[in-house]
Design an enzyme around this catalytic site. Structure first.
Site, PDB file in Angstrom:
ATOM      1  CB  THR A  20      -1.039  -0.022   1.159  1.00 30.61           C
ATOM      2  OG1 THR A  20      -2.044   0.950   0.878  1.00 30.61           O
ATOM      3  CG2 THR A  20      -0.436   0.253   2.515  1.00 30.61           C
TER       4      THR A  20
ATOM      5  CG  HIS B 275      -4.680   2.198   3.216  1.00 30.75           C
ATOM      6  ND1 HIS B 275      -3.635   2.487   2.365  1.00 30.75           N
ATOM      7  CD2 HIS B 275      -5.027   3.375   3.773  1.00 30.75           C
ATOM      8  CE1 HIS B 275      -3.368   3.789   2.408  1.00 30.75           C
ATOM      9  NE2 HIS B 275      -4.209   4.351   3.250  1.00 30.75           N
TER      10      HIS B 275
ATOM     11  CB  CYS C 266      -4.215   5.517   6.459  1.00 25.33           C
ATOM     12  SG  CYS C 266      -5.595   6.478   5.796  1.00 25.33           S
TER      13      CYS C 266
END
Lengths: 199, 161
Positions: free
Chosen positions: B23, B46, B29
Protein backbone atom coordinates in the site's frame (compact mmCIF):
# COMPACT_ATOMS: atom_id res chain seq x y z
CA UNK A 1 -23.30 12.86 -6.70
CA UNK A 2 -23.44 16.52 -7.63
CA UNK A 3 -25.83 17.85 -10.25
CA UNK A 4 -24.37 19.61 -13.28
CA UNK A 5 -25.63 22.88 -11.86
CA UNK A 6 -23.89 22.31 -8.53
CA UNK A 7 -20.70 21.36 -10.34
CA UNK A 8 -20.80 24.59 -12.35
CA UNK A 9 -21.34 26.66 -9.23
CA UNK A 10 -18.44 25.02 -7.45
CA UNK A 11 -16.19 25.28 -10.49
CA UNK A 12 -16.93 28.98 -10.57
CA UNK A 13 -16.04 29.18 -6.90
CA UNK A 14 -12.79 27.38 -7.66
CA UNK A 15 -12.11 29.75 -10.55
CA UNK A 16 -12.45 32.80 -8.36
CA UNK A 17 -10.39 31.40 -5.50
CA UNK A 18 -7.60 30.08 -7.70
CA UNK A 19 -7.69 33.22 -9.83
CA UNK A 20 -6.83 35.29 -6.80
CA UNK A 21 -4.19 32.79 -5.70
CA UNK A 22 -2.65 32.91 -9.20
CA UNK A 23 -2.59 36.70 -9.22
CA UNK A 24 -0.85 36.68 -5.85
CA UNK A 25 1.71 34.19 -7.14
CA UNK A 26 2.23 36.17 -10.34
CA UNK A 27 2.93 39.36 -8.37
CA UNK A 28 5.31 37.52 -6.08
CA UNK A 29 7.29 35.84 -8.87
CA UNK A 30 6.93 38.68 -11.39
CA UNK A 31 5.91 36.09 -13.99
CA UNK A 32 2.64 35.41 -15.78
CA UNK A 33 0.56 32.74 -14.03
CA UNK A 34 -2.56 31.27 -15.63
CA UNK A 35 -5.00 28.71 -14.33
CA UNK A 36 -7.58 26.21 -15.46
CA UNK A 37 -10.15 24.81 -13.07
CA UNK A 38 -10.32 21.25 -14.26
CA UNK A 39 -12.94 19.78 -12.03
CA UNK A 40 -15.36 20.15 -9.16
CA UNK A 41 -16.42 16.66 -8.21
CA UNK A 42 -17.31 14.20 -5.55
CA UNK A 43 -14.60 11.60 -5.88
CA UNK A 44 -14.31 8.36 -3.93
CA UNK A 45 -11.42 8.90 -1.55
CA UNK A 46 -9.63 5.87 -2.96
CA UNK A 47 -9.12 7.72 -6.27
CA UNK A 48 -7.94 11.04 -4.91
CA UNK A 49 -4.22 10.18 -4.68
CA UNK A 50 -4.25 9.25 -8.40
CA UNK A 51 -5.81 12.61 -9.20
CA UNK A 52 -2.84 14.49 -7.81
CA UNK A 53 -0.23 12.53 -9.73
CA UNK A 54 -0.13 9.20 -7.90
CA UNK A 55 0.27 8.35 -4.21
CA UNK A 56 4.06 8.35 -4.23
CA UNK A 57 4.67 11.54 -6.15
CA UNK A 58 7.08 13.76 -4.22
CA UNK A 59 5.34 17.08 -3.59
CA UNK A 60 5.66 20.30 -1.65
CA UNK A 61 2.39 21.26 -0.01
CA UNK A 62 0.73 23.97 2.02
CA UNK A 63 -2.39 23.39 4.07
CA UNK A 64 -4.70 26.12 5.32
CA UNK A 65 -7.54 25.43 7.70
CA UNK A 66 -10.73 27.46 7.31
CA UNK A 67 -13.11 28.15 10.16
CA UNK A 68 -16.28 30.10 10.82
CA UNK A 69 -19.38 29.80 8.62
CA UNK A 70 -17.37 28.02 5.97
CA UNK A 71 -15.09 25.35 7.36
CA UNK A 72 -12.77 23.04 5.51
CA UNK A 73 -9.28 23.16 4.08
CA UNK A 74 -7.37 24.58 1.18
CA UNK A 75 -4.51 22.36 0.05
CA UNK A 76 -1.86 23.56 -2.38
CA UNK A 77 0.39 20.90 -3.94
CA UNK A 78 3.29 21.37 -6.35
CA UNK A 79 5.79 18.81 -7.62
CA UNK A 80 8.95 19.39 -5.59
CA UNK A 81 10.92 20.50 -8.69
CA UNK A 82 8.37 23.18 -9.54
CA UNK A 83 8.24 24.44 -5.96
CA UNK A 84 12.05 24.63 -5.89
CA UNK A 85 12.05 26.59 -9.16
CA UNK A 86 9.55 29.06 -7.69
CA UNK A 87 11.57 29.53 -4.52
CA UNK A 88 14.79 29.90 -6.51
CA UNK A 89 13.31 32.66 -8.63
CA UNK A 90 11.97 34.36 -5.51
CA UNK A 91 15.17 34.36 -3.44
CA UNK A 92 17.58 34.59 -6.36
CA UNK A 93 19.82 31.68 -5.29
CA UNK A 94 19.42 27.98 -6.16
CA UNK A 95 17.21 26.24 -3.63
CA UNK A 96 16.39 22.63 -2.79
CA UNK A 97 14.23 21.41 0.07
CA UNK A 98 16.84 18.77 0.89
CA UNK A 99 19.42 21.47 1.67
CA UNK A 100 17.55 22.69 4.78
CA UNK A 101 18.03 26.29 3.71
CA UNK A 102 16.08 28.45 6.12
CA UNK A 103 15.64 31.42 3.83
CA UNK A 104 14.29 29.20 1.05
CA UNK A 105 12.08 27.28 3.44
CA UNK A 106 10.49 30.45 4.73
CA UNK A 107 10.13 31.74 1.15
CA UNK A 108 8.14 28.58 0.35
CA UNK A 109 5.99 29.12 3.43
CA UNK A 110 5.39 32.67 2.29
CA UNK A 111 4.34 31.52 -1.20
CA UNK A 112 1.87 29.14 0.43
CA UNK A 113 0.71 31.78 2.87
CA UNK A 114 0.01 34.32 0.16
CA UNK A 115 -1.65 31.90 -2.26
CA UNK A 116 -3.90 30.18 0.27
CA UNK A 117 -4.74 33.51 1.93
CA UNK A 118 -5.76 34.99 -1.44
CA UNK A 119 -7.94 31.94 -2.14
CA UNK A 120 -9.64 32.19 1.24
CA UNK A 121 -10.24 35.94 0.89
CA UNK A 122 -11.83 35.41 -2.52
CA UNK A 123 -14.14 32.75 -1.07
CA UNK A 124 -15.06 35.05 1.77
CA UNK A 125 -15.83 37.97 -0.58
CA UNK A 126 -17.83 35.92 -3.01
CA UNK A 127 -19.83 34.11 -0.38
CA UNK A 128 -20.20 37.31 1.65
CA UNK A 129 -19.29 35.66 4.89
CA UNK A 130 -16.26 36.00 7.12
CA UNK A 131 -13.85 33.07 6.94
CA UNK A 132 -11.33 32.63 9.71
CA UNK A 133 -7.90 31.37 8.84
CA UNK A 134 -4.80 30.42 10.77
CA UNK A 135 -1.17 30.23 9.79
CA UNK A 136 -0.85 27.51 7.15
CA UNK A 137 1.35 24.46 7.68
CA UNK A 138 3.70 22.94 5.10
CA UNK A 139 4.79 19.39 4.35
CA UNK A 140 7.20 17.99 1.76
CA UNK A 141 6.27 14.35 1.23
CA UNK A 142 4.31 11.78 -0.78
CA UNK A 143 1.16 13.16 -2.41
CA UNK A 144 -0.94 10.21 -1.25
CA UNK A 145 0.04 10.63 2.39
CA UNK A 146 -0.77 14.32 2.30
CA UNK A 147 -4.12 13.99 0.54
CA UNK A 148 -5.15 11.13 2.80
CA UNK A 149 -4.35 13.15 5.92
CA UNK A 150 -6.37 16.10 4.65
CA UNK A 151 -9.41 14.07 3.61
CA UNK A 152 -9.41 12.25 6.93
CA UNK A 153 -9.25 15.52 8.85
CA UNK A 154 -11.96 17.29 6.83
CA UNK A 155 -14.47 14.63 5.83
CA UNK A 156 -13.85 11.57 7.97
CA UNK A 157 -17.37 10.17 7.72
CA UNK A 158 -17.63 10.46 3.94
CA UNK A 159 -16.65 7.81 1.43
CA UNK A 160 -16.29 10.47 -1.22
CA UNK A 161 -14.68 13.88 -0.95
CA UNK A 162 -15.62 17.03 -2.77
CA UNK A 163 -12.69 18.76 -4.27
CA UNK A 164 -12.22 21.59 -6.67
CA UNK A 165 -9.04 21.15 -8.64
CA UNK A 166 -7.00 23.79 -10.43
CA UNK A 167 -3.98 23.41 -12.69
CA UNK A 168 -1.36 26.15 -12.97
CA UNK A 169 0.56 27.50 -15.94
CA UNK A 170 3.61 29.43 -14.82
CA UNK A 171 5.49 31.31 -17.54
CA UNK A 172 3.34 29.34 -20.05
CA UNK A 173 4.71 26.07 -18.71
CA UNK A 174 2.13 23.67 -17.32
CA UNK A 175 2.90 22.76 -13.75
CA UNK A 176 1.27 19.73 -12.25
CA UNK A 177 0.37 21.95 -9.33
CA UNK A 178 -3.02 21.57 -7.74
CA UNK A 179 -5.13 23.67 -5.44
CA UNK A 180 -7.80 21.66 -3.71
CA UNK A 181 -10.61 23.21 -1.76
CA UNK A 182 -12.28 20.69 0.52
CA UNK A 183 -15.27 22.06 2.40
CA UNK A 184 -16.74 20.08 5.26
CA UNK A 185 -20.05 18.41 4.55
CA UNK A 186 -21.98 21.06 6.48
CA UNK A 187 -20.18 23.87 4.68
CA UNK A 188 -21.04 22.50 1.26
CA UNK A 189 -24.72 23.00 2.12
CA UNK A 190 -23.92 26.47 3.42
CA UNK A 191 -22.08 27.37 0.20
CA UNK A 192 -24.97 26.23 -1.97
CA UNK A 193 -27.44 28.17 0.10
CA UNK A 194 -25.38 31.33 -0.13
CA UNK A 195 -24.67 31.01 -3.83
CA UNK A 196 -28.30 30.34 -4.70
CA UNK A 197 -29.46 33.05 -2.31
CA UNK A 198 -27.31 35.66 -4.02
CA UNK A 199 -28.05 34.51 -7.55
CA UNK B 1 5.17 -15.94 -10.58
CA UNK B 2 5.01 -13.80 -7.48
CA UNK B 3 2.45 -11.04 -7.61
CA UNK B 4 2.26 -7.71 -5.79
CA UNK B 5 -1.28 -6.96 -4.66
CA UNK B 6 -2.01 -3.26 -4.27
CA UNK B 7 -4.30 -2.05 -1.54
CA UNK B 8 -5.98 1.36 -1.82
CA UNK B 9 -7.31 3.63 0.93
CA UNK B 10 -9.90 1.80 3.05
CA UNK B 11 -9.38 -1.49 1.20
CA UNK B 12 -8.08 -4.85 2.38
CA UNK B 13 -6.79 -7.94 0.56
CA UNK B 14 -5.56 -11.41 1.39
CA UNK B 15 -2.98 -13.55 -0.37
CA UNK B 16 -0.43 -16.32 0.16
CA UNK B 17 3.28 -16.86 -0.52
CA UNK B 18 5.12 -16.07 -2.76
CA UNK B 19 2.95 -12.98 -3.26
CA UNK B 20 3.38 -9.60 -1.63
CA UNK B 21 0.96 -7.00 -0.29
CA UNK B 22 1.60 -3.31 -0.89
CA UNK B 23 0.00 0.00 0.00
CA UNK B 24 1.38 3.37 -1.07
CA UNK B 25 1.29 6.81 0.51
CA UNK B 26 0.13 6.11 4.05
CA UNK B 27 -0.33 9.36 5.94
CA UNK B 28 -2.51 9.30 9.02
CA UNK B 29 -3.81 5.91 7.87
CA UNK B 30 -2.26 2.72 9.20
CA UNK B 31 -1.33 -0.32 7.13
CA UNK B 32 -1.89 -3.43 9.25
CA UNK B 33 -0.88 -6.96 8.28
CA UNK B 34 -2.05 -10.19 9.88
CA UNK B 35 -0.11 -13.28 8.87
CA UNK B 36 0.41 -16.93 9.68
CA UNK B 37 3.96 -18.21 9.21
CA UNK B 38 2.97 -21.87 9.07
CA UNK B 39 0.26 -21.68 6.39
CA UNK B 40 1.98 -18.75 4.59
CA UNK B 41 -1.17 -16.65 4.26
CA UNK B 42 -1.46 -12.95 5.04
CA UNK B 43 -3.88 -10.05 4.72
CA UNK B 44 -3.33 -6.29 4.75
CA UNK B 45 -5.79 -3.44 5.43
CA UNK B 46 -5.31 0.29 4.80
CA UNK B 47 -7.15 1.60 7.87
CA UNK B 48 -8.34 5.19 7.74
CA UNK B 49 -10.33 5.72 10.94
CA UNK B 50 -10.29 4.24 14.46
CA UNK B 51 -13.93 3.37 14.99
CA UNK B 52 -16.85 2.32 12.77
CA UNK B 53 -19.29 3.98 15.16
CA UNK B 54 -18.72 7.31 13.43
CA UNK B 55 -20.11 5.95 10.15
CA UNK B 56 -23.54 7.30 9.34
CA UNK B 57 -26.37 4.95 10.19
CA UNK B 58 -27.65 4.44 6.66
CA UNK B 59 -24.20 3.97 5.22
CA UNK B 60 -22.90 0.58 4.14
CA UNK B 61 -19.67 0.21 6.07
CA UNK B 62 -16.47 -0.36 4.15
CA UNK B 63 -14.87 -2.85 6.51
CA UNK B 64 -11.28 -1.97 5.60
CA UNK B 65 -11.81 1.67 6.52
CA UNK B 66 -12.13 1.29 10.30
CA UNK B 67 -9.70 -0.33 12.73
CA UNK B 68 -12.35 -2.43 14.50
CA UNK B 69 -14.13 -3.79 11.41
CA UNK B 70 -10.87 -4.30 9.48
CA UNK B 71 -9.28 -6.47 12.17
CA UNK B 72 -12.49 -8.52 12.52
CA UNK B 73 -12.64 -9.08 8.76
CA UNK B 74 -8.97 -10.02 8.46
CA UNK B 75 -9.14 -12.49 11.34
CA UNK B 76 -12.26 -14.15 9.99
CA UNK B 77 -10.96 -14.42 6.44
CA UNK B 78 -7.53 -15.76 7.48
CA UNK B 79 -9.07 -18.31 9.80
CA UNK B 80 -11.24 -19.52 6.94
CA UNK B 81 -8.04 -19.93 4.90
CA UNK B 82 -6.67 -22.24 7.59
CA UNK B 83 -4.50 -19.84 9.58
CA UNK B 84 -4.44 -20.53 13.30
CA UNK B 85 -1.45 -18.69 14.76
CA UNK B 86 -1.86 -15.13 13.63
CA UNK B 87 0.71 -12.41 14.24
CA UNK B 88 0.53 -8.74 13.29
CA UNK B 89 2.73 -5.92 12.00
CA UNK B 90 1.73 -2.36 11.27
CA UNK B 91 3.06 0.99 10.03
CA UNK B 92 1.71 4.48 9.41
CA UNK B 93 -0.31 6.84 11.60
CA UNK B 94 1.80 9.91 10.88
CA UNK B 95 1.05 13.51 11.69
CA UNK B 96 1.70 15.01 8.25
CA UNK B 97 1.26 18.68 9.14
CA UNK B 98 2.21 20.51 12.29
CA UNK B 99 -0.18 23.31 13.11
CA UNK B 100 0.19 25.84 15.86
CA UNK B 101 -3.28 24.99 17.13
CA UNK B 102 -4.10 21.36 16.68
CA UNK B 103 -7.55 19.92 16.99
CA UNK B 104 -8.57 16.37 17.79
CA UNK B 105 -9.23 15.48 14.14
CA UNK B 106 -5.55 16.02 13.37
CA UNK B 107 -4.35 13.42 15.87
CA UNK B 108 -6.17 10.75 13.91
CA UNK B 109 -2.96 8.83 13.07
CA UNK B 110 -2.20 8.21 16.73
CA UNK B 111 -5.79 7.15 17.39
CA UNK B 112 -5.77 4.77 14.43
CA UNK B 113 -2.67 2.97 15.73
CA UNK B 114 -4.11 2.81 19.24
CA UNK B 115 -7.44 1.40 17.99
CA UNK B 116 -5.59 -1.33 16.07
CA UNK B 117 -3.50 -2.27 19.13
CA UNK B 118 -6.72 -2.57 21.12
CA UNK B 119 -8.49 -4.68 18.48
CA UNK B 120 -5.47 -7.01 18.22
CA UNK B 121 -5.40 -7.41 21.97
CA UNK B 122 -9.10 -8.34 21.96
CA UNK B 123 -8.34 -11.09 19.43
CA UNK B 124 -5.16 -12.09 21.34
CA UNK B 125 -2.96 -11.52 18.33
CA UNK B 126 0.63 -10.49 19.13
CA UNK B 127 1.84 -7.29 17.46
CA UNK B 128 5.40 -8.35 16.65
CA UNK B 129 6.65 -5.16 14.95
CA UNK B 130 5.44 -1.64 14.25
CA UNK B 131 6.64 1.67 12.86
CA UNK B 132 4.03 4.29 13.69
CA UNK B 133 3.82 8.03 14.25
CA UNK B 134 6.31 10.70 13.21
CA UNK B 135 5.74 13.18 10.42
CA UNK B 136 6.55 11.15 7.30
CA UNK B 137 4.35 9.45 4.75
CA UNK B 138 5.10 5.75 4.21
CA UNK B 139 4.81 3.16 1.46
CA UNK B 140 4.86 -0.39 2.76
CA UNK B 141 5.28 -3.83 1.23
CA UNK B 142 4.86 -7.15 3.02
CA UNK B 143 6.53 -10.32 1.74
CA UNK B 144 4.34 -13.25 2.78
CA UNK B 145 7.13 -15.82 2.35
CA UNK B 146 9.55 -14.08 4.75
CA UNK B 147 7.10 -11.99 6.87
CA UNK B 148 9.36 -8.97 6.29
CA UNK B 149 7.68 -5.58 6.09
CA UNK B 150 9.60 -2.99 4.03
CA UNK B 151 8.84 0.64 4.80
CA UNK B 152 9.85 3.45 2.47
CA UNK B 153 9.77 7.14 3.38
CA UNK B 154 10.83 10.13 1.29
CA UNK B 155 13.27 11.48 3.87
CA UNK B 156 14.71 8.37 5.52
CA UNK B 157 14.75 5.79 2.73
CA UNK B 158 13.80 2.14 3.17
CA UNK B 159 13.90 0.05 6.32
CA UNK B 160 12.64 -3.40 7.22
CA UNK B 161 10.79 -4.60 10.29
Amino acid sequence: MLSEFEQDLLKELGNIGSGHAATALSTLLAKPVNITVSSAEMEPITYLPERVGGPERHVASVLLELGGDISGMILILFPVDDAETMVTSLIGTPFTFAAADELGQSAWEEIGNIMSGAYARALSDWLMTPIMIQVPATAIDMAGSIVEFVVTSVQPEEDAALYIDTTFLIDDKVSAGHVLFLPTHGSLKQIERRLLGHG
Amino acid sequence: MAEVLKIGIAEWKQTSAPNRLRTAGLGSCVGVILFDVRTQVAAMAHVMLPDSNIARKHQTIEVGKYADTAIDALVKSLNQAGANRLQAKMAGGAQMFQFKYENEAMRIGERNAEAIRKALKAHRIPLVAEDCGGHNGRTIEFDVATSVLSIRTVSVGTKEI
